[in-house]
Design an enzyme around this catalytic site. Sequence first.
Site, PDB file in Angstrom:
ATOM      1  N   ASP A 107      -3.213   3.893   2.767  1.00  0.00           N
ATOM      2  CA  ASP A 107      -4.461   3.222   2.010  1.00  0.00           C
ATOM      3  C   ASP A 107      -6.085   3.844   1.600  1.00  0.00           C
ATOM      4  O   ASP A 107      -5.886   4.790   2.489  1.00  0.00           O
ATOM      5  CB  ASP A 107      -4.879   2.360   2.760  1.00  0.00           C
ATOM      6  CG  ASP A 107      -3.636   1.144   2.544  1.00  0.00           C
ATOM      7  OD1 ASP A 107      -2.873   1.270   1.690  1.00  0.00           O
ATOM      8  OD2 ASP A 107      -4.229   0.424   3.650  1.00  0.00           O
TER       9      ASP A 107
HETATM   10  N1  URA Z   1      -0.318   0.804   7.155  1.00  0.00           N
HETATM   11  C1  URA Z   1      -1.272   0.302   6.332  1.00  0.00           C
HETATM   12  O1  URA Z   1      -1.515  -1.154   6.245  1.00  0.00           O
HETATM   13  N2  URA Z   1      -2.147   1.362   5.575  1.00  0.00           N
HETATM   14  C2  URA Z   1      -1.793   2.587   5.884  1.00  0.00           C
HETATM   15  O2  URA Z   1      -2.436   3.281   5.257  1.00  0.00           O
HETATM   16  C3  URA Z   1      -0.617   3.101   6.383  1.00  0.00           C
HETATM   17  C4  URA Z   1      -0.467   2.114   7.166  1.00  0.00           C
END
Ligand code: URA
Length: 233
Positions: A107
């Site tokens: 993310d």
């Molecule tokens: N899980 C998440 O919630 N976000 C990420 O970026 C990676 C794993």
Amino acid sequence: MSPRIRLHKAIAQAGIASRRKAEKLIASGKVKVNGKIVKKQGVIVEPSRDAIEVLGGKISPFAKRKYYFLLNKPVGYVTTTKDPRRRKTVMELIPDIKGLFPVGRLDKNTTGLLLITNDGELAYRLTHPKFEIEKVYNAEVDGDITESELKKLEKGVYIDGKRTSPCKIKILNKAAVQLRIHEGRKRQVRRMFEAIGYRVLKLDRIEYAGIRAGIKRGACRKLRPSEIKDLKE
Ligand code: URA
């Protein structure tokens, strides 16, 4: 003569995209074989004889040089090769080599390890759920988590009606835990904590398929030959 293989595999082998992305490109009419758009999956091609075009560019039947980079992603960068909203992307932090793409995604506000390559075959194996690649995350949340809540996470919680696989959890301090998981559903860690009533404030991936960073936030390094060998095995 090159072997006869499925179209999506030929695209992945040429380093254009992962196999799954290649299937999407095919379905959306972005791939031509011998001048004709092919939207059906499973079409067999012979890369050295058939002219394969992806997004208007002809792909080379010959294996390209493969690159493998490890980025320690900072906050604020999106994991994509191109962002229609013109936000900063992880591609700005790595060498400018044509055909590179991130393996899976983090993310925008997640930090840590992200693999970037032009090896579609390896990317396919690392992201397909059946290969159960292990990832380790450190998560800081907005409250003190109890032992029983952590047990729930370990056993599995429901996200979109589907239970997460059992995972391993280590307590770092009252509001920070380390999770070792092998699934890669979208926003998985954040949604696992939401399922038990917490919000993730910071999320950092510290290990990916057995690889650790050894580089500063925002920095990028080539994978060592031994790391590439281990990944392929
Ligand atoms: N899980 C998440 O919630 N976000 C990420 O970026 C990676 C794993």
